[in-house]
Design a protein around this motif. Structure first.
Motif, short mmCIF file in Angstrom:
data_model
loop_
_atom_site.label_atom_id
_atom_site.label_comp_id
_atom_site.label_asym_id
_atom_site.label_seq_id
_atom_site.Cartn_x
_atom_site.Cartn_y
_atom_site.Cartn_z
N THR A 92 -52.10 63.48 36.59
CA THR A 92 -52.38 63.87 37.98
C THR A 92 -51.21 63.51 38.87
O THR A 92 -50.89 62.33 39.05
CB THR A 92 -53.67 63.19 38.49
N VAL A 93 -50.54 64.55 39.39
CA VAL A 93 -49.40 64.37 40.28
C VAL A 93 -49.60 65.25 41.52
O VAL A 93 -50.24 66.30 41.45
CB VAL A 93 -48.06 64.73 39.61
N ALA A 94 -49.04 64.80 42.63
CA ALA A 94 -49.08 65.57 43.87
C ALA A 94 -47.77 65.32 44.60
O ALA A 94 -47.09 64.32 44.34
CB ALA A 94 -50.27 65.14 44.73
N GLY A 95 -47.44 66.20 45.51
CA GLY A 95 -46.22 65.97 46.27
C GLY A 95 -45.92 67.08 47.25
O GLY A 95 -46.51 68.17 47.20
N ALA B 280 -32.99 66.80 52.29
CA ALA B 280 -34.43 66.91 52.09
C ALA B 280 -35.09 65.55 52.12
O ALA B 280 -34.44 64.52 51.94
CB ALA B 280 -34.71 67.60 50.75
N ARG B 281 -36.38 65.57 52.35
CA ARG B 281 -37.21 64.38 52.27
C ARG B 281 -38.52 64.81 51.63
O ARG B 281 -38.83 66.01 51.58
CB ARG B 281 -37.45 63.75 53.64
N GLY B 282 -39.29 63.87 51.12
CA GLY B 282 -40.56 64.24 50.51
C GLY B 282 -41.23 63.07 49.83
O GLY B 282 -40.75 61.93 49.89
N THR B 283 -42.34 63.37 49.17
CA THR B 283 -43.12 62.34 48.50
C THR B 283 -43.70 62.91 47.21
O THR B 283 -44.16 64.05 47.19
CB THR B 283 -44.29 61.87 49.40
N VAL B 284 -43.66 62.10 46.16
CA VAL B 284 -44.36 62.42 44.92
C VAL B 284 -45.32 61.26 44.66
O VAL B 284 -44.91 60.10 44.69
CB VAL B 284 -43.38 62.60 43.74
N LEU C 174 -49.05 55.50 42.46
CA LEU C 174 -47.63 55.15 42.47
C LEU C 174 -46.99 56.22 43.34
O LEU C 174 -47.33 57.40 43.21
CB LEU C 174 -47.03 55.22 41.07
N THR C 175 -46.09 55.81 44.21
CA THR C 175 -45.50 56.77 45.15
C THR C 175 -43.99 56.65 45.17
O THR C 175 -43.46 55.53 45.24
CB THR C 175 -46.05 56.54 46.58
N PHE C 176 -43.32 57.78 45.09
CA PHE C 176 -41.88 57.84 45.27
C PHE C 176 -41.65 58.61 46.55
O PHE C 176 -41.92 59.81 46.63
CB PHE C 176 -41.20 58.53 44.08
N ALA C 177 -41.21 57.89 47.59
CA ALA C 177 -40.95 58.50 48.90
C ALA C 177 -39.45 58.71 49.04
O ALA C 177 -38.67 57.76 49.02
CB ALA C 177 -41.47 57.60 50.01
N VAL C 178 -39.06 59.97 49.16
CA VAL C 178 -37.65 60.33 49.29
C VAL C 178 -37.30 60.37 50.77
O VAL C 178 -37.86 61.15 51.53
CB VAL C 178 -37.37 61.71 48.63
N ASP C 179 -36.39 59.48 51.17
CA ASP C 179 -35.94 59.44 52.55
C ASP C 179 -34.84 60.46 52.79
O ASP C 179 -34.73 61.04 53.86
CB ASP C 179 -35.41 58.04 52.90
N ASP C 180 -34.01 60.66 51.76
CA ASP C 180 -32.90 61.58 51.90
C ASP C 180 -32.45 62.06 50.52
O ASP C 180 -32.30 61.27 49.61
CB ASP C 180 -31.72 60.89 52.61
N VAL D 258 -30.45 61.12 45.44
CA VAL D 258 -31.72 60.81 46.07
C VAL D 258 -31.74 59.34 46.50
O VAL D 258 -31.47 58.44 45.69
CB VAL D 258 -32.89 61.07 45.11
N ALA D 259 -32.06 59.11 47.77
CA ALA D 259 -32.31 57.76 48.28
C ALA D 259 -33.79 57.70 48.62
O ALA D 259 -34.28 58.49 49.43
CB ALA D 259 -31.47 57.49 49.52
N GLY D 260 -34.50 56.80 47.96
CA GLY D 260 -35.93 56.73 48.21
C GLY D 260 -36.47 55.34 47.98
O GLY D 260 -35.73 54.39 47.73
N GLU D 261 -37.79 55.26 48.07
CA GLU D 261 -38.48 54.00 47.84
C GLU D 261 -39.62 54.27 46.87
O GLU D 261 -40.38 55.23 47.03
CB GLU D 261 -39.04 53.44 49.14
N LEU D 262 -39.74 53.40 45.88
CA LEU D 262 -40.81 53.48 44.90
C LEU D 262 -41.85 52.40 45.22
O LEU D 262 -41.49 51.24 45.43
CB LEU D 262 -40.24 53.27 43.50
N THR D 263 -43.12 52.81 45.26
CA THR D 263 -44.20 51.86 45.47
C THR D 263 -45.08 51.86 44.23
O THR D 263 -45.64 52.89 43.84
CB THR D 263 -45.05 52.23 46.71
N VAL D 264 -45.13 50.70 43.59
CA VAL D 264 -45.93 50.49 42.39
C VAL D 264 -46.63 49.15 42.55
O VAL D 264 -46.01 48.17 42.96
CB VAL D 264 -45.05 50.46 41.11
#
Length: 171
Positions: A38-41, A51-55, A87-93, A104-110
């Protein structure tokens, strides 16, 4: 194949996206593989081409083809899905280079812990309405409070491998 991805909003196509992990266990003798079912984004390509985004991954959907192991992965020893269901990978740039690599510069939340997570992706297909990105990067699970390691069986980094398909949101 230098591509120009259209400005606007993009939605992850979960049916054609795969996010998997690989981790050496049993003192490095066995590689455990699993796929998140199960993935969303979503994402946005800005007018300047960045670009920016979230998975987001459903932690309980990780399937390693071993029910006992999957149950343990969901337990408080590791993912603790009762308290940390995603678990979330938020892409800032994210910026596409001339060779179709994406920095990709982002933050991973686990496990409720957020850390910076750089990654490199490659645009493998693109059209006005669809873009496919492939990526592979490593994560140190100890940084996310997932240090369970009975008898030293789990060492090293976890490799995350993804093929992400985004479709353009018509608006």
């Amino acid at each position: 194949m230098t591509v120009a991805v259209e400005t606007g909003l993009w939605q992850l196509d979960p049916a054609r996206t795969e996010v998997a992990i690989r981790h050496k266990t049993m003192w490095g003798l066995v590689t455990v593989k699993g796929v998140f079912a199960t993935v969303a984004g979503e994402g946005e390509v800005r007018p300047d081409g960045t670009a920016r985004g979230t998975v987001t991954l459903d932690a309980a959907s990780l399937d390693t083809k071993n029910g006992k192991r999957d149950k343990h992965l969901r337990s408080a020893d590791l993912f603790d899905v009762e308290h940390h269901p995603t678990l979330t990978f938020a892409v800032d740039d994210a910026t596409v280079a001339q060779d179709d690599t994406v920095t990709v510069a982002g933050e991973l939340t686990v496990h409720g812990i957020t850390k910076p997570q750089p990654a490199v992706a490659r645009v493998t297909a693109a059209s006005a309405d669809e873009v496919t990105l492939d990526t592979e990067f490593t994560v140190d699970r100890d940084q996310f409070g997932m240090g369970w390691n009975q008898l030293g069986m789990l060492r090293g980094l976890t490799t995350v491998v993804g093929t992400l398909v985004f479709t353009r949101v018509k608006g």
